[in-house]
Design an enzyme around this catalytic site. Structure first.
Site, short mmCIF file in Angstrom:
data_model
loop_
_atom_site.label_atom_id
_atom_site.label_comp_id
_atom_site.label_asym_id
_atom_site.label_seq_id
_atom_site.Cartn_x
_atom_site.Cartn_y
_atom_site.Cartn_z
N ARG A 1 33.31 8.43 37.97
CA ARG A 1 32.56 8.23 37.17
C ARG A 1 32.62 6.27 35.88
O ARG A 1 31.92 6.08 36.10
CB ARG A 1 31.60 9.35 35.99
CG ARG A 1 30.69 9.86 36.85
CD ARG A 1 30.55 11.05 35.87
NE ARG A 1 30.95 11.37 35.42
CZ ARG A 1 31.91 12.88 34.18
NH1 ARG A 1 29.86 13.16 33.77
NH2 ARG A 1 32.61 13.16 33.28
N ASP B 1 28.31 7.21 41.14
CA ASP B 1 27.82 8.90 40.70
C ASP B 1 27.72 9.66 41.59
O ASP B 1 26.17 9.04 42.41
CB ASP B 1 26.56 8.28 39.71
CG ASP B 1 26.10 9.12 38.72
OD1 ASP B 1 25.72 10.22 39.24
OD2 ASP B 1 25.16 8.94 38.25
N LYS C 1 38.97 25.59 43.05
CA LYS C 1 37.91 26.38 42.34
C LYS C 1 37.99 26.28 41.20
O LYS C 1 38.87 24.93 40.50
CB LYS C 1 39.54 27.88 42.02
CG LYS C 1 39.81 27.48 40.76
CD LYS C 1 41.62 29.34 40.77
CE LYS C 1 42.53 28.98 40.21
NZ LYS C 1 41.87 29.00 39.11
N HIS D 1 46.44 26.96 44.61
CA HIS D 1 47.59 25.85 43.99
C HIS D 1 49.13 27.11 44.26
O HIS D 1 50.03 27.20 44.60
CB HIS D 1 48.10 25.74 42.99
CG HIS D 1 48.16 25.88 41.29
ND1 HIS D 1 47.35 26.33 41.29
CD2 HIS D 1 49.03 26.78 40.88
CE1 HIS D 1 47.37 26.70 40.19
NE2 HIS D 1 48.61 26.93 40.21
N LYS E 1 52.88 27.79 46.10
CA LYS E 1 54.51 27.40 45.70
C LYS E 1 54.95 28.36 46.50
O LYS E 1 55.12 29.75 47.62
CB LYS E 1 54.46 28.36 45.12
CG LYS E 1 53.26 28.32 43.18
CD LYS E 1 53.36 29.37 42.18
CE LYS E 1 53.02 28.21 41.51
NZ LYS E 1 53.66 28.01 40.36
N GLU F 1 51.65 34.52 30.57
CA GLU F 1 51.93 33.14 30.03
C GLU F 1 52.12 32.94 28.03
O GLU F 1 50.39 33.53 27.91
CB GLU F 1 50.13 32.32 30.52
CG GLU F 1 50.08 32.37 31.82
CD GLU F 1 49.26 31.43 31.57
OE1 GLU F 1 49.16 30.42 32.21
OE2 GLU F 1 48.09 31.99 32.19
N ASP G 1 39.59 34.23 36.04
CA ASP G 1 40.60 32.38 36.41
C ASP G 1 42.16 32.93 36.54
O ASP G 1 42.76 31.64 37.86
CB ASP G 1 41.21 31.83 34.53
CG ASP G 1 41.86 30.40 34.69
OD1 ASP G 1 41.43 30.02 35.56
OD2 ASP G 1 43.37 31.23 33.83
N HIS H 1 44.95 33.89 42.23
CA HIS H 1 46.27 33.76 42.84
C HIS H 1 46.71 35.52 42.83
O HIS H 1 47.53 35.31 43.51
CB HIS H 1 46.56 33.10 41.29
CG HIS H 1 46.31 32.38 40.78
ND1 HIS H 1 46.02 31.79 41.50
CD2 HIS H 1 45.96 31.46 39.75
CE1 HIS H 1 44.74 30.62 41.24
NE2 HIS H 1 45.12 30.05 39.79
N LYS I 1 46.98 35.42 28.56
CA LYS I 1 47.65 34.87 27.43
C LYS I 1 47.74 35.05 26.52
O LYS I 1 48.14 35.71 25.73
CB LYS I 1 46.44 33.47 27.85
CG LYS I 1 46.17 33.47 28.94
CD LYS I 1 45.52 31.67 28.60
CE LYS I 1 44.74 31.51 29.91
NZ LYS I 1 45.81 30.16 30.77
#
Length: 442
Positions: free
Chosen positions: A42, A83, A136, A166, A170, A204, A223, A228, A324
């Site tokens: 943009r 746009d 995602k 992703h 791995k 994490e 998430d 995953h 987290k």
């Protein structure tokens, strides 16, 4: 050497600058790819301004940068401001002839997927030689996931769609399947007759920090666990197909996800723990993070117990946790055997496989090799969908997870709290201790 035309939607975004451009550069540096890159965004930037943006935002993510190669790589990039909501802007994408290997990478918010697909189709960029890569989140529940797919399917066939996760790029995750397929011992041991229980942990130390605006509507279940972790579960437990081609792998993963035992209301109360980190020491609590609602009910931690309703796994409990602001950062799969030492797949930080079952000892450090995004982008150029999700897999995962989300939205289950920097609430430890087990720490 692969060649092709790479169109990147959202080229000025954080993901593109931190992950996608570094992956393309590394593939170019390794002489695996010579792409023609059309970068779009943009921002009304000149070519020079965009290249300066790459210098400031992408270079810091490149180790052992070869400046000469970097200059050569950037000569393959052209920037075009556009746009996504304006159909006429998409004409700029067709000024080059359609390459037999054309990839369009959607590094944009999913709410723009439908309109982008519509406008791409209007200028002929849905031809059979075109492949699209979707980031995602592809929905927040079963209904929304199907709606996104239906809007895309009006213009693209399933064979053209690459839904990227992703984690599946791995090498250490791919080894979950490849080691099973190549190791007769593992094929024998990964069975209810030998396995006592399985643990999967994605921990994490980071909090949500500046990502509160994205994270607060999502939470840990959507998430991390929905994609995953369930994908890692399938690679570890799915029936091994006779042929490890893309179609066979994806069918096997779908079948495994469809075999997860549904959680009724009683199971939701007894087998699922959701929690949120609270202030502790130098860390603020989740509700004090920027862009997070002060009374947010969003979970930053999930632990649950599930069962795979297949004869070879009957009675084996699987414990999954992700969070987290944990006490350490690691990704690990632990298979505990009956009366023996565990098989440990360490995904992060130091990929390795460890097994000590007399008279057999296996200690293997795994080279990380190319990074996940580089591997997956090369797979798209090769038309290899084996490490990408099929729509049926996503729907099977949502069918199993939707009852959990619905119970949470109705506040039918409690939200617990844990101090930032710990390993979750007491209830997550109780989940295993009731069965005579304990979480394995790094």
């Amino acid at each position: 050497m692969r060649e092709g035309h790479f169109i990147l939607l959202g080229a000025t975004g954080d993901l593109a600058l931190r992950k996608i451009f570094p992956a393309l550069y590394k593939a170019y540096k390794d002489q695996l790819l010579t792409p023609s890159i059309l970068a779009t965004g943009r921002s009304r930037l000149s070519q020079a301004e965009f290249l300066h943006l790459l210098d400031t935002k992408t270079k810091p993510h490149l180790k052992n940068l070869d400046l000469t190669l970097w200059e050569s790589f950037t000569q393959h990039i052209e920037y075009v401001a556009m746009d996504l909501t304006q159909a006429q802007d998409f004409k700029a994408l067709t000024k080059r002839p359609l390459h037999p290997n054309t990839i369009i990478y959607f590094s944009i918010a999913p709410e723009f997927f439908a309109i982008a697909c519509e406008h791409l189709a209007q200028v002929g960029l849905n031809a059979p030689e075109v492949k699209i890569v979707l980031e995602k989140p592809l929905g927040v529940n079963l209904h929304s996931a199907r709606a996104i797919h239906q809007s895309i399917a009006q213009h693209y066939q399933e064979s053209q769609i690459y839904r990227i996760d992703h984690y599946l790029g791995k090498q250490s995750v791919q080894n979950l399947l490849h080691w099973r397929a190549s190791n007769a011992l593992l094929q024998t041991l990964l069975h209810k007759d030998h396995v006592d229980h399985v643990q999967m942990s994605v921990c994490e130390t980071l909090g949500v920090e500046s990502r509160g605006g994205f994270y607060d509507p999502m939470g840990a279940l959507r998430d991390m666990l929905q994609n995953h972790m369930l994908q890692m579960l399938t690679l570890l437990t799915m029936p091994l197909p006779s042929n490890l081609d893309a179609s066979s792998i994806r069918q096997a993963k779908r079948a495994l996800l469809q075999s997860l035992k549904p959680l009724d209301h009683q199971a939701l109360l007894a087998q699922v723990v959701r929690a949120q980190y609270s202030a502790h020491g130098d860390f603020v609590g989740y509700r004090q993070e920027p862009h997070v609602h002060p009374n947010s009910q969003t979970e930053t931690f999930v632990a649950l117990k599930l069962e795979v309703a297949r004869s070879e796994w009957a009675g084996v409990p699987f414990y999954l946790r992700t969070g987290k602001r944990m006490g350490a950062s690691f990704v690990q799969v632990v298979v505990s055997f009956k009366g023996g030492s565990p098989l440990i797949f360490t995904i992060q930080p130091n990929p390795a496989i460890s097994l000590n079952l007399a008279p057999i000892t296996l200690q293997t450090a795994l080279e990380s090799g190319m990074d996940a995004y580089q591997r997956l982008i090369l797979d798209v150029f090769d038309s290899n969908q084996s490490a990408f999700n099929h729509q049926d897999e996503l729907e099977a995962a949502w069918v199993w997870l939707d009852p959990i989300l619905q119970a949470w939205q109705a506040n039918e289950t409690p939200l617990y709290f844990y101090p930032a920097g710990s390993f979750g609430p007491k209830e997550a430890f109780d989940l295993l201790e009731r069965d005579g087990h304990a979480w394995r720490q790094m």
